[in-house]
Scaffold this active site. Structure first.
Site, PDB file in Angstrom:
ATOM      1  CB  SER A 263      -1.109  -0.069   1.257  1.00 27.45           C
ATOM      2  OG  SER A 263      -0.253   0.505   2.509  1.00 27.45           O
ATOM      3  CE  LYS A 264      -0.323   8.436  -0.463  1.00 24.00           C
ATOM      4  NZ  LYS A 264       0.272   8.736   0.742  1.00 24.00           N
ATOM      5  NE  ARG A 265      -2.363   3.543   5.680  1.00 25.27           N
ATOM      6  CZ  ARG A 265      -3.165   2.318   5.595  1.00 25.27           C
ATOM      7  NH1 ARG A 265      -2.880   1.333   6.651  1.00 25.27           N
ATOM      8  NH2 ARG A 265      -4.124   2.154   4.816  1.00 25.27           N
ATOM      9  N   GLY A 267       5.012   2.394   1.535  1.00 29.56           N
ATOM     10  CA  GLY A 267       5.765   3.321   0.711  1.00 29.56           C
ATOM     11  C   GLY A 267       6.239   4.566   1.522  1.00 29.56           C
ATOM     12  CG  ASP A 268       3.650   7.506   2.225  1.00 27.01           C
ATOM     13  OD1 ASP A 268       4.088   7.557   1.369  1.00 27.01           O
ATOM     14  OD2 ASP A 268       2.341   7.780   2.487  1.00 27.01           O
TER      15      ASP A 268
END
Ligand code: GLU
Length: 510
Positions: A263-265, A267-268
């Site tokens: 998920s994008k999370r 990546g962050d």
């Protein structure tokens, strides 16, 4: 079926930036089409107006342009089965929904949102979940329970309604998936999905099946998250009396650590992009990183993605798009999810960077130099690049590895000074300066031989001398072979840096 022309599609909904999992799905479709002399189509599925995000479609088109994935038909391209954007095909879906009502495979449902939400609450209070299914539809307000006349009246009076699929009772749907094999699902666990909404738009399910049919799609290759929709889709093809395409549901891209979908999370949290291009949220203005902006080469990005779920059956890891298309097959797509590895992504970029010519890299590096206020001759930059490229994964990292080729140290790394600038260093470096000033042939081989001879004759410490020398030339204990550096910056500049360094660091008391 077998002599059907190979036609595949990627069918994103423009609800935001495209996740790299989506890029991989598109890539596999593209490779499959090329391998089989087929056609690859880009269709925009924008029937859910509540989820529409401005700029998302343009983002998708730009992302594929950057990746080098091209389409044979689709939005921006056109083709014989257009339009390729579902909102522009709006007028044709109603007729198909009505056809299913007429043949008894679908029905009108007049239940209001309030009525359904009251039912949901009532079920919850009894610790049950409400589903609009073969059992419940018998008690609800629809054309199956109402008389023909009541139904007609309701339709005429303009009461809002939806069209729902009439899920067969107590049957088993048999499906074949090219990756997972045979799958069986009992219709008793499925609900009566809405096919056509009260706003006059089809739902995903109807539009997707109708368009795949009208666009003569032979293979539906899509993410595993759509597997739960497969029974309904297969039943829809049956209900229409159409030949269904073949299906292949691709396993998920997984988090680098732990469980679940990337998920994008993640990546962050772990510092890598999960989108091909940078994306600015039109509502919040939030900027999300992209592979392009992070400095990835599109070829490296695509190569990395291809191998997340597919393997060529041998040890090869580096592929051009052409080579991938040649080697690709769905049989070699794994059944289980692939763990995303951010370090491996960098490794791919490193490999592609090494493959580029020094000339090309120099060209790419020039703007970075300019940003740092350096005007340099491109042939000089080429030589610099040759010496340092092995040490970097990205073009922008070249600067950190090579700034000293373009300017004398502005400061000296204090830790290195503490460790390497000894009481003997000042005199040794002065002597070295005299020695280097007298050399005619300033090639790396010659200076190295002369300097090392001198160190040996004087019985100085090799490490001590060379580290102090590097400190004055580079400003830190980094960089490629020292004699390569001085050969490139030249005799005059080398002597100048020694002079400045001697002055700046001075003689250290014993
Ligand atoms: N519109 C769907 C999506 O956003 C397409 C799914 C499919 O390929 O059938 O992924």
């Amino acid at each position: 079926m077998n002599n059907r022309e190979i036609r595949v599609r990627f069918a994103p909904s423009p609800t935001g930036p495209l996740h790299i999992g989506g890029v991989r799905t598109a890539l596999y479709n593209y490779l499959f089409a090329r391998k089989n002399n087929g056609k690859f189509i880009l269709r925009i599925e924008d029937t859910d107006q509540t989820r529409f995000v401005p700029g998302a479609e343009e983002y998708i088109v730009e992302a594929f342009r950057w990746c080098g994935i091209s389409f044979d038909e689709g939005v921006t391209k056109g083709g014989p089965y257009g339009p390729y954007k579902q909102s522009e095909r709006k007028a044709l879906y109603r007729e198909f929904a009505e056809k299913l009502v007429a043949s008894g495979h679908a029905y009108y449902a007049f239940d209001t949102a309030e009525e359904l939400s009251a039912l949901r609450k009532q079920f919850e209070s009894q610790k049950k979940t409400f589903t609009y299914n073969a059992e419940e539809r018998k008690q609800l307000k629809n054309s199956l329970t109402l008389s023909v006349e009541d139904t007609r009246q309701k339709l005429l009076s303009g009461d809002p309604y939806v069209i729902r699929f009439k899920m067969p009772e107590a049957e088993t749907v048999k499906m074949t998936d090219l990756i997972r094999g045979t799958i069986e699902v009992k219709t008793s666990v499925l609900d009566d999905k809405i096919l056509f909404k009260s706003d006059g738009m089809p739902t995903y399910h109807l539009a997707n099946v109708v368009d795949d049919h009208l666009m003569k799609i032979s293979h539906v290759i899509r993410g595993e998250e759509w597997l739960p929709s497969l029974p309904l889709h297969v039943l829809l093809y049956e209900a229409f009396g159409w030949e269904a395409p073949q299906f292949a549901h691709l396993p998920l891209l997984l988090k680098p650590d732990g469980k679940g979908k990337l998920s994008k999370r993640d990546g962050d949290r772990l510092g890598f992009p999960v989108f091909p291009l940078q994306w600015t949220d039109p509502k919040t203005g939030e900027v999300t990183q992209g592979y392009r902006e992070a400095g990835y080469f599109p070829e490296a990005f695509i190569n990395m993605l291809a191998l997340l779920g597919w393997n060529p059956g041998d040890e090869r890891e580096l592929f051009t798009l052409d080579e991938m298309a040649e080697a690709f097959s769905l049989e070699r797509v794994g059944k289980s999810g692939s763990r995303f590895d951010p370090e491996k992504a960098k490794w791919f970029n490193h490999q592609y960077l090494q493959k580029k010519s020094n000339r090309e890299l120099a060209g790419l590096f020039m703007p970075v130099l300019q940003q740092n206020g350096i005007m340099a001759d491109e042939t000089y930059v080429e030589k610099v690049v040759a010496l340092v490229k092995e040490r970097v994964n990205f073009v922008h990292e070249l600067w950190n590895q090579s700034d000293f080729f373009f300017r004398a140290p502005e400061s000296y790394d204090p830790k290195a000074v503490k460790k390497r600038w000894k009481s003997a260093s000042y005199d040794q470096m002065s002597e070295l300066k005299t020695l280097l000033a007298a050399i005619d042939d300033f090639s790396a081989e010659n200076t190295e031989a002369v300097v090392k001879n001198w160190i040996a004759e004087k019985e100085y410490g090799m490490g001590a001398v060379l580290n102090a020398f590097r400190l004055l030339i580079v400003g830190a204990l980094k960089g490629p072979h020292l004699f390569d550096i001085i050969a490139l910056i030249g005799q005059e500049e080398t002597l100048r840096r020694l002079e400045i360094g001697l002055h700046e660091l001075g003689k250290k008391e014993a």
